[in-house]
Write an enzyme that holds these catalytic residues in place. Structure first.
Site, PDB file in Angstrom:
ATOM      1  CB  THR A 177      -8.322  -7.615   9.016  1.00  0.00           C
ATOM      2  OG1 THR A 177      -8.178  -7.771   7.606  1.00  0.00           O
ATOM      3  CG2 THR A 177      -9.645  -8.202   9.415  1.00  0.00           C
ATOM      4  CG  ASN A 194      -2.098   4.228   2.034  1.00  0.00           C
ATOM      5  OD1 ASN A 194      -1.926   3.156   1.439  1.00  0.00           O
ATOM      6  ND2 ASN A 194      -2.422   4.292   3.313  1.00  0.00           N
ATOM      7  CG  ASN A 253       5.012  -7.306   9.227  1.00  0.00           C
ATOM      8  OD1 ASN A 253       4.911  -6.940  10.404  1.00  0.00           O
ATOM      9  ND2 ASN A 253       4.036  -7.121   8.352  1.00  0.00           N
ATOM     10  CB  SER A 278      -0.883   0.049   1.256  1.00  0.00           C
ATOM     11  OG  SER A 278      -1.757  -1.043   1.293  1.00  0.00           O
ATOM     12  CG  HIS A 305       0.324 -11.419   7.411  1.00  0.00           C
ATOM     13  ND1 HIS A 305      -0.487 -12.384   7.984  1.00  0.00           N
ATOM     14  CD2 HIS A 305      -0.410 -10.284   7.402  1.00  0.00           C
ATOM     15  CE1 HIS A 305      -1.649 -11.850   8.303  1.00  0.00           C
ATOM     16  NE2 HIS A 305      -1.637 -10.576   7.953  1.00  0.00           N
ATOM     17  CB  VAL A 323      13.283   8.069   1.447  1.00  0.00           C
ATOM     18  CG1 VAL A 323      14.763   7.959   1.793  1.00  0.00           C
ATOM     19  CG2 VAL A 323      12.556   8.942   2.459  1.00  0.00           C
ATOM     20  CB  ALA A 370      -6.432  -9.904  13.285  1.00  0.00           C
ATOM     21  CB  THR A 376       0.605  -5.508  12.676  1.00  0.00           C
ATOM     22  OG1 THR A 376       0.346  -5.850  11.309  1.00  0.00           O
ATOM     23  CG2 THR A 376       0.897  -4.027  12.773  1.00  0.00           C
ATOM     24  CG  MET A 410      -0.091  -2.994   3.610  1.00  0.00           C
ATOM     25  SD  MET A 410       0.288  -4.755   3.795  1.00  0.00           S
ATOM     26  CE  MET A 410       0.930  -5.133   2.180  1.00  0.00           C
TER      27      MET A 410
HETATM   28  P1  FAD Z   1       3.282  -0.455   5.879  1.00  0.00           P
HETATM   29  O1  FAD Z   1       2.019  -0.333   6.636  1.00  0.00           O
HETATM   30  O2  FAD Z   1       3.255  -1.244   4.627  1.00  0.00           O
HETATM   31  O3  FAD Z   1       3.806   1.016   5.575  1.00  0.00           O
HETATM   32  C1  FAD Z   1       4.982   1.235   4.837  1.00  0.00           C
HETATM   33  C2  FAD Z   1       4.880   2.613   4.193  1.00  0.00           C
HETATM   34  O4  FAD Z   1       6.167   2.974   3.677  1.00  0.00           O
HETATM   35  C3  FAD Z   1       3.921   2.678   3.008  1.00  0.00           C
HETATM   36  O5  FAD Z   1       2.943   3.648   3.242  1.00  0.00           O
HETATM   37  C4  FAD Z   1       4.817   3.063   1.833  1.00  0.00           C
HETATM   38  O6  FAD Z   1       4.185   3.928   0.905  1.00  0.00           O
HETATM   39  C5  FAD Z   1       5.972   3.750   2.515  1.00  0.00           C
HETATM   40  N1  FAD Z   1       7.202   3.745   1.714  1.00  0.00           N
HETATM   41  C6  FAD Z   1       7.751   2.703   1.048  1.00  0.00           C
HETATM   42  N2  FAD Z   1       8.898   3.083   0.449  1.00  0.00           N
HETATM   43  C7  FAD Z   1       9.063   4.392   0.741  1.00  0.00           C
HETATM   44  C8  FAD Z   1      10.076   5.340   0.400  1.00  0.00           C
HETATM   45  N3  FAD Z   1      11.166   4.989  -0.298  1.00  0.00           N
HETATM   46  N4  FAD Z   1       9.917   6.617   0.815  1.00  0.00           N
HETATM   47  C9  FAD Z   1       8.839   6.980   1.568  1.00  0.00           C
HETATM   48  N5  FAD Z   1       7.862   6.107   1.914  1.00  0.00           N
HETATM   49  C10 FAD Z   1       7.982   4.831   1.522  1.00  0.00           C
HETATM   50  N6  FAD Z   1      -1.684  -7.338   9.807  1.00  0.00           N
HETATM   51  C11 FAD Z   1      -2.080  -7.808  11.004  1.00  0.00           C
HETATM   52  O7  FAD Z   1      -1.273  -7.954  11.918  1.00  0.00           O
HETATM   53  N7  FAD Z   1      -3.394  -8.095  11.240  1.00  0.00           N
HETATM   54  C12 FAD Z   1      -4.344  -7.990  10.275  1.00  0.00           C
HETATM   55  O8  FAD Z   1      -5.517  -8.249  10.525  1.00  0.00           O
HETATM   56  C13 FAD Z   1      -3.932  -7.538   8.990  1.00  0.00           C
HETATM   57  N8  FAD Z   1      -4.844  -7.435   7.998  1.00  0.00           N
HETATM   58  C14 FAD Z   1      -4.466  -6.866   6.815  1.00  0.00           C
HETATM   59  C15 FAD Z   1      -5.440  -6.673   5.839  1.00  0.00           C
HETATM   60  C16 FAD Z   1      -5.123  -5.984   4.665  1.00  0.00           C
HETATM   61  C17 FAD Z   1      -6.179  -5.763   3.622  1.00  0.00           C
HETATM   62  C18 FAD Z   1      -3.797  -5.494   4.483  1.00  0.00           C
HETATM   63  C19 FAD Z   1      -3.447  -4.707   3.232  1.00  0.00           C
HETATM   64  C20 FAD Z   1      -2.813  -5.719   5.433  1.00  0.00           C
HETATM   65  C21 FAD Z   1      -3.132  -6.425   6.607  1.00  0.00           C
HETATM   66  N9  FAD Z   1      -2.189  -6.661   7.601  1.00  0.00           N
HETATM   67  C22 FAD Z   1      -2.574  -7.183   8.801  1.00  0.00           C
HETATM   68  C23 FAD Z   1      -0.766  -6.296   7.441  1.00  0.00           C
HETATM   69  C24 FAD Z   1      -0.483  -4.974   8.170  1.00  0.00           C
HETATM   70  O9  FAD Z   1      -1.235  -3.949   7.618  1.00  0.00           O
HETATM   71  C25 FAD Z   1       1.010  -4.727   8.095  1.00  0.00           C
HETATM   72  O10 FAD Z   1       1.641  -5.732   8.882  1.00  0.00           O
HETATM   73  C26 FAD Z   1       1.430  -3.377   8.655  1.00  0.00           C
HETATM   74  O11 FAD Z   1       0.748  -2.321   8.029  1.00  0.00           O
HETATM   75  C27 FAD Z   1       2.937  -3.207   8.462  1.00  0.00           C
HETATM   76  O12 FAD Z   1       3.300  -1.937   8.919  1.00  0.00           O
HETATM   77  P2  FAD Z   1       4.584  -1.194   8.374  1.00  0.00           P
HETATM   78  O13 FAD Z   1       4.563   0.150   9.006  1.00  0.00           O
HETATM   79  O14 FAD Z   1       5.773  -2.042   8.566  1.00  0.00           O
HETATM   80  O15 FAD Z   1       4.410  -1.108   6.785  1.00  0.00           O
END
Ligand code: FAD
Length: 524
Positions: free
Chosen positions: A128, A119, A491, A117, A457, A239, A130, A503, A123
């Site tokens: 969801t 934005n 992750n 994702s 995941h 970045v 959970a 997460t 994600m």
């Molecule tokens: P992300 O949330 O993926 O955020 C990373 C961000 O970094 C993004 O916005 C991206 O645009 C940004 N980025 C990337 N590269 C760059 C760059 N070079 N410069 C600037 N920005 C950048 N997990 C659970 O534990 N339970 C659930 O129930 C669950 N359900 C899910 C359901 C759906 C539909 C989805 C899509 C995901 C689900 N997940 C769930 C997974 C969970 O959303 C992720 O584990 C979590 O969002 C990871 O967090 P994060 O901050 O590591 O990465």
């Protein structure tokens, strides 16, 4: 602390947000600048789009998160002209495929559903919610239990954990009772059917306000809090490179995607939390290339099904009047597909999988009106087993400097295969799913294994390890081996084979890294 440190965070998902919150709370003079490649979707930064009641606004927010697959919004997201999309698969709403087809697409023939994702909130604006705790061998062997419990408590507080969401739902209770009858005798104490812990805040009308990065950021996005003055979030800013000299990170080079302007921001420390594919990609692009970078990729093989709840069986534990109460509550937020949520957690030795059971009064797909159970007053459950993938070096995302992706970064190729170890657990998990379905009612969608990458995941690509022996990217405090002020989050840090939603575990790991960085910067 001798100065006012600037810490850069790459990525605004739950993990980057956890770092921002904990660092600003722990370092009274520090400034945090967070860069996010995607757009802010809602007035409140990082809010879950599931809280948007208007279906059109919700659909728009999801489409805007879909990076190269963002359809009519592509040009407003700073994407280069001429990117065409030819994906075979459709990504989950709010996500885009890594291998979307067309110019600049990644390559993932053996992991076709890999998605991301783009934005504010990552994600975490679409998830969801959970948040089960890891257990048994899912946990990290080199963090002791007492410390781990404290880290989990911090993570649960940041994510607004609810251990008993929808626990008062009689329909949910009846589902648990039927599952208990089927499985209770063979599971360890405390690991039988129960409610699924989720991230969010129950509302007075019985619905949930789902937590996204907004919940984690908390006071940082509340203008009345002094912390907000030391926090900057820049959306639509990519970045491009983490700058370094010797073992020291000096800053980041960023591109404003609206203007194309490139600039350099000096930093005292950098946290890369840009997901399990794009974080290693950024490190690679920056010339930071530990041997294990991108390798040991794991996820959860997922087998799903939909079951029509059987009236006679459900009526043994819930009355028609209680069903009416449930349906009335559901009507408050009909656009939210999640109601009573139950699970059977991972346990060893005999249940090395994680079952998630989501009640819904409708099926997630259109049923032929004449089909059996097309009308089912007691509703349905969407059930899935998440299974383990055992880490192997050869399961990997690798990068090619000669093949730029749609953003001009070294393109990704994902190579992945299931082995006999996974096939055996998938078979066993599928049998459990069949038993669960028969205990609850009748299948309207038979159990099926989803394509590789469907779990969303993605783990292991920046795994943490006890020693710098080539099998890990980061030390036990999430610091990249060989760099004193570069931290990674997400992750990708998880080194073990797990079956649970990751997460919460990744936020707990981030809490440990943040504390280490606070200690380091406080000593300077
Ligand atoms: P992300 O949330 O993926 O955020 C990373 C961000 O970094 C993004 O916005 C991206 O645009 C940004 N980025 C990337 N590269 C760059 C760059 N070079 N410069 C600037 N920005 C950048 N997990 C659970 O534990 N339970 C659930 O129930 C669950 N359900 C899910 C359901 C759906 C539909 C989805 C899509 C995901 C689900 N997940 C769930 C997974 C969970 O959303 C992720 O584990 C979590 O969002 C990871 O967090 P994060 O901050 O590591 O990465």
């Amino acid at each position: 602390m001798s100065h006012r440190p600037t810490i850069v965070i790459v990525g605004s998902g739950p993990i980057g947000s956890a770092y921002a919150r904990l660092l600003l709370e722990g370092l009274p003079t520090a400034r945090v600048v967070m860069f996010e490649a995607g757009p802010q979707l809602t007035g409140i930064p990082g809010e879950s789009v599931r809280n948007i009641a208007d279906p059109d606004a919700k659909a728009r927010a999801r489409e805007m998160s879909q990076g190269p697959q963002a359809g009519r919004f592509r040009s407003s997201l700073g994407l280069p002209e001429g990117v065409s999309v030819e994906g075979m698969f459709t990504a989950r709403e709010g996500t885009h495929l890594i291998d979307f087809g067309g110019e600049g697409s990644g390559h993932a023939p053996t992991f076709p559903a890999a998605a991301a994702s783009t934005n504010v909130g990552g994600m975490g604006a679409h998830w969801t919610c959970a948040i089960p705790r890891p257990g048994f061998s899912e946990k990290i062997p080199f963090i002791d239990d007492a410390e781990w419990d404290g880290l989990i408590a911090t993570a649960e507080s940041l994510l607004h954990a609810q251990s008993a969401a929808f626990a008062d739902s009689a329909v949910g209770g009846a589902i648990r009772s039927l599952l208990e009858e089927e499985f209770g005798g063979e599971l360890p104490d405390g690991y039988g059917p129960g409610t699924l812990p989720v991230a969010g805040d129950p509302q007075p009308d019985g619905t949930m306000r789902w937590a996204g990065a907004d919940a984690v950021l908390g006071p940082l996005i509340d203008p009345s809090s002094p912390l907000s003055a030391r926090f900057t979030l820049r959306d639509l800013t990519l970045v491009r490179r983490v700058e370094h000299e010797g073992d020291t990170i000096t800053g980041v080079t960023v591109e404003d995607l609206c203007t194309g302007e490139i600039s350099l921001l000096p930093a005292d420390a950098v946290v890369v939390a840009a997901d399990a594919f794009r974080s290693p990609q950024l490190l690679w692009a920056s010339g930071i290339r530990p041997q294990a970078l991108g390798h040991y990729l794991t996820e959860h093989p997922v087998v799903i099904s939909t079951v029509a709840l059987d009236a006679e069986r459900m009526s043994r534990f819930a009355s028609e009047a209680e069903l009416d109460v449930e349906l009335a509550r559901r009507a408050h937020n009909a656009a939210d597909p999640v109601a009573a949520v139950n699970r059977i957690p991972f346990s060893e030795p005999d249940h090395p999988f994680s079952l998630q059971v989501m009640y819904s009064e409708t099926t997630p797909f259109r049923m032929d009106p004449g089909a059996a159970y097309a009308e089912n007053r007691w509703g349905y459950v969407n059930m899935g087993y998440g299974m383990r993938k055992f880490p192997r070096y050869e399961d990997a995302v690798t990068f090619d400097d000669e093949d730029p992706d749609y953003r001009g970064l070294p393109n990704m190729t994902i190579t992945y295969a299931l082995t006999d170890a996974e096939t055996a657990e998938i078979e066993a998990g599928t049998q459990h799913l069949r038993r669960a379905g028969h205990a609850l009612g009748a299948f309207v969608a038979e159990p099926r294994l989803l394509p590789n990458g469907s779990s969303l995941h993605y783990q292991g690509t920046m795994r943490m390890g006890r020693a710098d022996d080539g099998t890990s990217v980061a030390d036990p405090w999430s610091r990249v081996w060989g760099y004193r002020n570069l931290y990674v989050g997400g992750n990708g840090l998880i080194p073990t084979a797990t079956a649970m939603n990751p997460t919460l575990m990744s936020v707990a790991i981030a809490a440990r890294g943040a504390q280490r960085l606070i200690d380091e910067l406080s000593d300077e």
